[in-house]
Design a protein around this motif. Structure first.
Motif, mmCIF file in Angstrom:
data_model
loop_
_atom_site.group_PDB
_atom_site.id
_atom_site.type_symbol
_atom_site.label_atom_id
_atom_site.label_comp_id
_atom_site.label_asym_id
_atom_site.label_seq_id
_atom_site.Cartn_x
_atom_site.Cartn_y
_atom_site.Cartn_z
ATOM 1 N N UNK A 174 16.472 -8.958 -21.903
ATOM 2 C CA UNK A 174 17.842 -8.519 -22.157
ATOM 3 C C UNK A 174 18.487 -7.882 -20.939
ATOM 4 N N UNK A 175 17.706 -7.081 -20.196
ATOM 5 C CA UNK A 175 18.250 -6.480 -18.973
ATOM 6 C C UNK A 175 18.562 -7.536 -17.918
ATOM 7 N N UNK A 176 17.739 -8.589 -17.864
ATOM 8 C CA UNK A 176 17.994 -9.656 -16.895
ATOM 9 C C UNK A 176 19.288 -10.389 -17.224
ATOM 10 N N UNK A 177 19.575 -10.569 -18.502
ATOM 11 C CA UNK A 177 20.817 -11.238 -18.885
ATOM 12 C C UNK A 177 22.021 -10.387 -18.499
ATOM 13 N N UNK A 178 21.889 -9.072 -18.647
ATOM 14 C CA UNK A 178 23.015 -8.176 -18.369
ATOM 15 C C UNK A 178 23.039 -7.661 -16.937
ATOM 16 N N UNK A 179 22.101 -8.077 -16.092
ATOM 17 C CA UNK A 179 22.038 -7.558 -14.725
ATOM 18 C C UNK A 179 23.268 -7.985 -13.932
ATOM 19 N N UNK A 180 23.821 -7.050 -13.190
ATOM 20 C CA UNK A 180 25.002 -7.307 -12.373
ATOM 21 C C UNK A 180 24.750 -7.137 -10.886
ATOM 22 N N UNK A 181 23.665 -6.499 -10.504
ATOM 23 C CA UNK A 181 23.352 -6.310 -9.093
ATOM 24 C C UNK A 181 21.966 -6.873 -8.809
ATOM 25 N N UNK A 182 21.669 -7.008 -7.527
ATOM 26 C CA UNK A 182 20.387 -7.576 -7.133
ATOM 27 C C UNK A 182 19.233 -6.653 -7.507
ATOM 28 N N UNK A 183 19.411 -5.348 -7.333
ATOM 29 C CA UNK A 183 18.341 -4.418 -7.691
ATOM 30 C C UNK A 183 18.077 -4.441 -9.198
ATOM 31 N N UNK A 184 19.129 -4.530 -10.002
ATOM 32 C CA UNK A 184 18.933 -4.641 -11.442
ATOM 33 C C UNK A 184 18.184 -5.913 -11.794
ATOM 34 N N UNK A 185 18.511 -7.000 -11.136
ATOM 35 C CA UNK A 185 17.830 -8.268 -11.412
ATOM 36 C C UNK A 185 16.353 -8.186 -11.073
ATOM 37 N N UNK A 186 16.023 -7.580 -9.939
ATOM 38 C CA UNK A 186 14.612 -7.478 -9.545
ATOM 39 C C UNK A 186 13.826 -6.611 -10.531
ATOM 40 N N UNK A 187 14.420 -5.500 -10.944
ATOM 41 C CA UNK A 187 13.719 -4.641 -11.893
ATOM 42 C C UNK A 187 13.546 -5.323 -13.239
ATOM 43 N N UNK A 188 14.585 -5.989 -13.730
ATOM 44 C CA UNK A 188 14.485 -6.669 -15.020
ATOM 45 C C UNK A 188 13.491 -7.814 -14.962
ATOM 46 N N UNK A 189 13.473 -8.557 -13.867
ATOM 47 C CA UNK A 189 12.538 -9.668 -13.737
ATOM 48 C C UNK A 189 11.102 -9.159 -13.691
ATOM 49 N N UNK A 190 10.880 -8.048 -13.021
ATOM 50 C CA UNK A 190 9.539 -7.475 -12.970
ATOM 51 C C UNK A 190 9.077 -7.026 -14.353
ATOM 52 N N UNK A 191 9.980 -6.449 -15.121
ATOM 53 C CA UNK A 191 9.620 -6.019 -16.473
ATOM 54 C C UNK A 191 9.448 -7.216 -17.401
ATOM 55 N N UNK A 192 10.289 -8.230 -17.256
ATOM 56 C CA UNK A 192 10.178 -9.401 -18.113
ATOM 57 C C UNK A 192 8.874 -10.151 -17.879
ATOM 58 N N UNK A 303 33.224 0.247 -12.429
ATOM 59 C CA UNK A 303 31.848 -0.155 -12.105
ATOM 60 C C UNK A 303 31.848 -0.883 -10.764
ATOM 61 N N UNK A 304 30.955 -0.464 -9.858
ATOM 62 C CA UNK A 304 30.884 -1.030 -8.518
ATOM 63 C C UNK A 304 29.458 -1.448 -8.200
ATOM 64 N N UNK A 305 29.353 -2.291 -7.193
ATOM 65 C CA UNK A 305 28.067 -2.725 -6.651
ATOM 66 C C UNK A 305 28.025 -2.296 -5.194
ATOM 67 N N UNK A 306 27.228 -1.289 -4.896
ATOM 68 C CA UNK A 306 27.147 -0.732 -3.546
ATOM 69 C C UNK A 306 25.739 -0.950 -3.026
ATOM 70 N N UNK A 307 25.598 -1.813 -2.048
ATOM 71 C CA UNK A 307 24.291 -2.075 -1.468
ATOM 72 C C UNK A 307 23.294 -2.666 -2.433
ATOM 73 N N UNK A 308 23.759 -3.387 -3.466
ATOM 74 C CA UNK A 308 22.862 -3.954 -4.459
ATOM 75 C C UNK A 308 22.515 -3.018 -5.592
ATOM 76 N N UNK A 309 23.043 -1.817 -5.593
ATOM 77 C CA UNK A 309 22.770 -0.835 -6.641
ATOM 78 C C UNK A 309 24.020 -0.633 -7.489
ATOM 79 N N UNK A 310 23.862 -0.427 -8.796
ATOM 80 C CA UNK A 310 25.028 -0.246 -9.670
ATOM 81 C C UNK A 310 25.560 1.177 -9.583
#
Length: 506
Positions: A174-192, A303-310
């Motif tokens: 679910x976090x991977x589907x809602x991820x908006x930044x690269x860091x969020x995607x990496x964390x969600x993919x690691x958990x998934x 909501x902003x994306x700064x350096x890959x972080x939300x």
């Protein structure tokens, strides 16, 4: 005179007296017949790949038209389900003469790769996200029997119930589907991929083994000579696990901040450029800018994306002793946001602030609450400084007692790169690297259950001196809280370890 051979149902006699195989027809006839019943749509007929809509139509009607057997032909009167429509077919040879109780013609397989039998009981239709197309598909699919839209998360729930995913992996999906930044995607993919679930599962297995050894000592120590060293091993295991889980909880909410975004608040006196800073960072007129002091009354979030972080950035009302009731409410909301913020952007007017570090620290302290979160000092209106503001720049670079500072001009954009660099550095420190070290906590329910687990492990040490049965109950509670995180809670694992490790009841 020899008796006539028996004929099975569907056979006919030729003029020369031999039995004849039943007439064969391609499955398109069945599909055409069913299509006529459904309003003239020949779904089983030879497909024409003209548009994506045709493919979606076949997926819609796949329950009866496409998901049957794999034979290219069927016997008349005994349909086995149509074949795959894209397979070419050849004429079937005449079966050998002779009596047969259940004659079955031998077919020659169509050229190309061997067809694969599909075992799905319900086809899945994957559609695009266009609203008009979705409404059209729902309107057309509503006339088909047995077709319904999937419930939210239905297929992930099925995967969890079949043991393909645990709860942490499902949450990661679910976090991977809602991820908006690269860091969020990496964390969600690691958990998934199950890394967080494997960590909790390892703790659960360690706790299960300790509980099994303790219960074996309680129940079988006199009859089966369970050694006294078992208790000391259980104590050491519980202490080590309590320290490891406690360290996991003290991660500064890195995973939660990365998942939900770092909440930053722009605070400062009226008319120092707070709304201009918000518009400059988000590159659009999100807040009203006016030379009149006190224009901003309510909280404006972006909501902003700064350096890959939300980053969730909030513009607030100017902090001052207001007399207008509406502005007083805005100042009260601004102070509430300051107490709840993860990061503060304190904005001051560079043209009027003191140039020595002590004066800057005093002006900053009047804005922030006593227990202030991490802060970045933004000195706006640098374009109004005489001589480039050399003294103020030197004061900003001296460090303590000042936080990281940036000299900025929202009018010209000078100093924006330096401010973004400071922001990215602070966000990286708050969120951490999602790929480094052990996986981080991402859900508040994880923190809740892990806190209860640590509490139960701490109670074990107290109950251990009084009653081993009560101490075992604390281990059981701790194991239950770990199991609620991953969704695996069972009692048979304890018995399995008892009989495996101690061989009780040979």
């Amino acid at each position: 005179m020899k008796p006539a051979p028996r004929r099975s149902a569907g056979q006919s006699r030729r003029e020369d007296g031999r039995s004849e195989a039943p007439a064969l027809r391609p499955p398109a006839a069945h599909g055409a017949a069913e299509g006529a019943e459904r309003g003239g749509m020949q779904v089983g007929a030879a497909p024409v790949h003209r548009s994506v809509g045709g493919h979606h139509l076949r997926r819609l009607l796949g329950t009866r038209a496409l998901w049957g057997g794999c034979y290219p032909y069927q016997r008349t009167g005994q349909p086995r389900g149509p074949a795959e429509p894209h397979r070419a077919s050849r004429a079937a040879p005449t079966p050998r003469p002779g009596p047969a109780t259940h004659p079955r013609p031998r077919h020659r397989r169509a050229p190309g790769p061997r067809p694969r039998r599909l075992v799905r009981r319900s086809p899945e239709l994957h559609r695009g996200g266009l609203r008009r197309a979705a409404r059209a598909r729902r309107a057309g699919g509503g006339r088909l029997p047995g077709l319904r839209p999937a419930e939210p998360g239905e297929f992930t729930r099925r995967a969890f119930r079949r043991g393909k995913l645990d709860l942490t992996a499902a949450e990661g999906l679910g976090d991977l589907i809602r991820a908006e930044t690269e860091a969020q995607r990496r964390q969600a993919l690691r958990q998934m991929e199950g890394e967080l679930g494997r960590l909790y599962q390892r703790w659960s297995e360690t706790l299960t083994q300790a509980l099994a050894h303790l219960e074996a000592y309680i129940d079988f120590s006199e009859d089966d000579n369970v050694e006294e060293e078992v208790l000391s091993q259980v104590d050491a295991t519980v202490r080590e696990l309590e320290q490891e889980v406690g360290a996991h909880l003290r991660d500064g909410r890195r995973g939660e901040l990365l998942r939900g975004g770092v909440h930053a608040v722009i605070a400062g006196p009226p008319n120092v450029g707070k709304s201009s800073l918000l518009n400059l960072l988000c590159q659009r007129p999100a807040a009203i800018v006016s030379p009149v002091a006190g224009t901003t009354r309510d909280v404006v979030e972006v909501a902003l994306n700064v350096g890959g972080y939300p980053l969730v950035l909030s513009d607030t009302a100017g902090l001052r002793d207001a007399t207008d009731p509406v502005e007083q409410e805005g100042v009260s909301r601004a102070r509430d946001r300051l107490r709840q913020a993860d990061l503060v952007l304190a904005v001051l007017d560079a043209a009027v602030v003191p140039t020595e570090p002590a004066g800057l620290g005093a002006a900053l302290g009047s804005l922030l609450p006593p227990t202030a979160p991490p802060c970045i000092l933004v000195l706006n209106k640098a374009d109004l400084l005489q001589g480039g503001g050399g003294a103020l720049r030197d004061a900003c670079t001296q460090g303590d007692p000042l936080p990281p500072a940036a000299l900025l001009s929202c009018k010209t954009g000078e100093g924006l790169d330096h401010l973004l660099e400071l922001l990215a550095r602070q966000l990286a420190r708050l969120c951490g690297d999602p790929l480094a070290g052990s996986p981080s906590l991402t859900q508040s329910r994880h923190s809740l259950h892990l806190g209860d687990c640590v509490t139960a492990l701490a109670r074990y040490s107290r109950e251990r001196r009084q009653d081993l049965g009560l101490a075992a109950e604390q281990l059981r509670l701790a194991r239950r809280h770990l199991g609620r995180i991953t969704g695996h809670v069972g009692a048979e694992d304890v018995l399995d370890i008892i009989f495996r490790d101690f061989c009780v009841g040979k």
